[in-house]
Design a protein around this motif. Structure first.
Motif, PDB file in Angstrom:
ATOM      1  N   MET A   1       0.910  -1.136   0.183  1.00  0.00           N
ATOM      2  CA  MET A   1       0.061  -0.084  -0.010  1.00  0.00           C
ATOM      3  C   MET A   1       0.853   1.414  -0.039  1.00  0.00           C
ATOM      4  O   MET A   1       1.843   1.382   0.837  1.00  0.00           O
ATOM      5  CB  MET A   1      -0.877   0.178   1.205  1.00  0.00           C
ATOM      6  CG  MET A   1      -1.717   1.120   1.490  1.00  0.00           C
ATOM      7  SD  MET A   1      -2.987   0.866   2.360  1.00  0.00           S
ATOM      8  CE  MET A   1      -2.732   1.927   3.574  1.00  0.00           C
ATOM      9  N   ASP A   3       1.728   5.205   0.340  1.00  0.00           N
ATOM     10  CA  ASP A   3       1.310   6.574   1.199  1.00  0.00           C
ATOM     11  C   ASP A   3       0.708   7.532   0.540  1.00  0.00           C
ATOM     12  O   ASP A   3       0.332   8.556   1.159  1.00  0.00           O
ATOM     13  CB  ASP A   3       2.610   6.855   2.209  1.00  0.00           C
ATOM     14  CG  ASP A   3       3.687   7.511   1.590  1.00  0.00           C
ATOM     15  OD1 ASP A   3       3.656   7.186   0.314  1.00  0.00           O
ATOM     16  OD2 ASP A   3       4.539   7.840   2.256  1.00  0.00           O
ATOM     17  N   SER A   9      -3.625   3.488  -8.256  1.00  0.00           N
ATOM     18  CA  SER A   9      -4.236   3.442  -7.054  1.00  0.00           C
ATOM     19  C   SER A   9      -5.616   3.485  -7.064  1.00  0.00           C
ATOM     20  O   SER A   9      -6.321   3.733  -7.978  1.00  0.00           O
ATOM     21  CB  SER A   9      -3.884   4.791  -6.216  1.00  0.00           C
ATOM     22  OG  SER A   9      -2.396   4.825  -5.902  1.00  0.00           O
ATOM     23  N   ARG A  56      -2.517  12.405  -0.084  1.00  0.00           N
ATOM     24  CA  ARG A  56      -2.177  11.426   1.197  1.00  0.00           C
ATOM     25  C   ARG A  56      -3.530  11.409   1.847  1.00  0.00           C
ATOM     26  O   ARG A  56      -4.276  11.985   1.485  1.00  0.00           O
ATOM     27  CB  ARG A  56      -1.068  11.973   1.782  1.00  0.00           C
ATOM     28  CG  ARG A  56       0.310  11.915   1.255  1.00  0.00           C
ATOM     29  CD  ARG A  56       1.251  12.356   2.335  1.00  0.00           C
ATOM     30  NE  ARG A  56       2.434  12.579   1.651  1.00  0.00           N
ATOM     31  CZ  ARG A  56       3.550  11.416   1.415  1.00  0.00           C
ATOM     32  NH1 ARG A  56       3.113  10.164   1.633  1.00  0.00           N
ATOM     33  NH2 ARG A  56       4.691  11.849   0.758  1.00  0.00           N
ATOM     34  N   VAL A  57      -3.713  10.001   2.432  1.00  0.00           N
ATOM     35  CA  VAL A  57      -4.909   9.749   3.370  1.00  0.00           C
ATOM     36  C   VAL A  57      -4.937  11.187   4.274  1.00  0.00           C
ATOM     37  O   VAL A  57      -3.986  11.516   4.805  1.00  0.00           O
ATOM     38  CB  VAL A  57      -4.709   8.639   4.213  1.00  0.00           C
ATOM     39  CG1 VAL A  57      -5.943   8.686   5.282  1.00  0.00           C
ATOM     40  CG2 VAL A  57      -4.715   7.437   3.081  1.00  0.00           C
ATOM     41  N   LEU A 141      -9.578   9.634   1.893  1.00  0.00           N
ATOM     42  CA  LEU A 141     -10.059   8.648   2.935  1.00  0.00           C
ATOM     43  C   LEU A 141      -9.205   7.558   3.150  1.00  0.00           C
ATOM     44  O   LEU A 141      -8.711   7.205   4.202  1.00  0.00           O
ATOM     45  CB  LEU A 141     -11.567   8.152   3.160  1.00  0.00           C
ATOM     46  CG  LEU A 141     -12.699   9.208   2.975  1.00  0.00           C
ATOM     47  CD1 LEU A 141     -13.914   8.707   2.741  1.00  0.00           C
ATOM     48  CD2 LEU A 141     -12.444  10.273   4.235  1.00  0.00           C
ATOM     49  N   GLU A 142      -8.978   6.695   2.015  1.00  0.00           N
ATOM     50  CA  GLU A 142      -8.200   5.653   2.203  1.00  0.00           C
ATOM     51  C   GLU A 142      -7.506   5.388   0.671  1.00  0.00           C
ATOM     52  O   GLU A 142      -7.927   6.029  -0.260  1.00  0.00           O
ATOM     53  CB  GLU A 142      -8.894   4.253   2.391  1.00  0.00           C
ATOM     54  CG  GLU A 142      -9.347   4.252   3.691  1.00  0.00           C
ATOM     55  CD  GLU A 142     -10.022   2.715   3.894  1.00  0.00           C
ATOM     56  OE1 GLU A 142      -9.535   1.857   3.575  1.00  0.00           O
ATOM     57  OE2 GLU A 142     -11.358   2.838   4.166  1.00  0.00           O
ATOM     58  N   ASP A 144      -5.759   2.555  -1.626  1.00  0.00           N
ATOM     59  CA  ASP A 144      -5.704   1.146  -2.068  1.00  0.00           C
ATOM     60  C   ASP A 144      -6.256   0.551  -0.788  1.00  0.00           C
ATOM     61  O   ASP A 144      -5.850  -0.426  -0.151  1.00  0.00           O
ATOM     62  CB  ASP A 144      -4.149   0.717  -2.284  1.00  0.00           C
ATOM     63  CG  ASP A 144      -3.422   1.215  -3.545  1.00  0.00           C
ATOM     64  OD1 ASP A 144      -4.459   1.182  -4.542  1.00  0.00           O
ATOM     65  OD2 ASP A 144      -2.539   1.352  -3.487  1.00  0.00           O
ATOM     66  N   PRO A 145      -7.692   0.746  -0.431  1.00  0.00           N
ATOM     67  CA  PRO A 145      -8.360   0.233   0.652  1.00  0.00           C
ATOM     68  C   PRO A 145      -8.375  -1.596   0.383  1.00  0.00           C
ATOM     69  O   PRO A 145      -8.596  -2.151  -0.849  1.00  0.00           O
ATOM     70  CB  PRO A 145      -9.747   0.598   0.578  1.00  0.00           C
ATOM     71  CG  PRO A 145      -9.808   1.187  -0.658  1.00  0.00           C
ATOM     72  CD  PRO A 145      -8.598   1.470  -1.250  1.00  0.00           C
ATOM     73  N   ASP A 146      -8.488  -2.062   1.720  1.00  0.00           N
ATOM     74  CA  ASP A 146      -8.764  -3.718   1.255  1.00  0.00           C
ATOM     75  C   ASP A 146     -10.063  -4.099   0.993  1.00  0.00           C
ATOM     76  O   ASP A 146     -11.134  -3.691   1.728  1.00  0.00           O
ATOM     77  CB  ASP A 146      -8.377  -4.398   2.635  1.00  0.00           C
ATOM     78  CG  ASP A 146      -8.501  -5.833   2.733  1.00  0.00           C
ATOM     79  OD1 ASP A 146      -8.792  -6.363   1.666  1.00  0.00           O
ATOM     80  OD2 ASP A 146      -8.278  -6.500   3.761  1.00  0.00           O
TER      81      ASP A 146
END
Length: 156
Positions: A1, A3, A9, A56-57, A141-142, A144-146
């Motif tokens: 992931m 940053d 992404s 970035r997040v 918010l995220e 590459d979220p799972d």
């Protein structure tokens, strides 16, 4: 992931899309459901992707996008004229209504009824926001979220 947002992404964001008059065209905050985009898959304009790369997040940013970087210019080639009899099965169209039309390849395309004059009905297949400068407000918010369901055996 990573940053920061990269050209490939997946990114989960809240966004507000405003028109030049300040009115809101779309907002993920209104329904409380963020949007998930994958950069590089063709779903976003190059101009929008360029604004997201490097964020970035937690970053919040706002920026305008000119028509060529957003939804494109209005094309006269995408304005078509139909006969009223083409609408017999669908019922009487109303100006401003968005209807789905089947293209020659079987795909469906939305079109906006722009004018009804006698037996002629004008349908605009341009994106409703084409030709307009739009203003985005984005919060990352995220990255590459799972997207997989958590493993039931995982202990946290």
């Amino acid at each position: 992931m990573s940053d920061s947002v990269q050209r490939d992404s997946a990114v989960l964001v809240h966004f507000v899309l405003k028109l030049e008059d300040g009115s809101t065209a779309e907002s993920t905050r209104n329904n409380g459901k963020p949007a998930l985009f994958r950069l590089g898959d063709g779903s976003l304009s190059d101009g929008l992707e360029a604004q997201l790369v490097g964020l970035r997040v937690g970053d919040k940013t706002s920026f305008p996008l000119a028509p060529d970087a957003a939804f494109g210019q209005t094309s006269p080639d995408l304005i078509q004229y139909f006969s009223r009899r083409d609408f017999v099965a669908a019922g009487e169209p109303e100006i401003g209504a968005i209807m789905l039309f089947t293209a020659m390849d079987g795909s469906e395309m939305p079109g906006v009824i722009r004018e009804i004059s006698g037996d002629s009905i004008t349908v605009d297949f341009n994106h409703p926001l084409s030709g307009q400068t739009v203003h985005f407000e984005v919060e990352v918010l995220e990255i590459d979220p799972d997207l997989e369901a958590p493993d039931a055996n995982t202990v946290s």
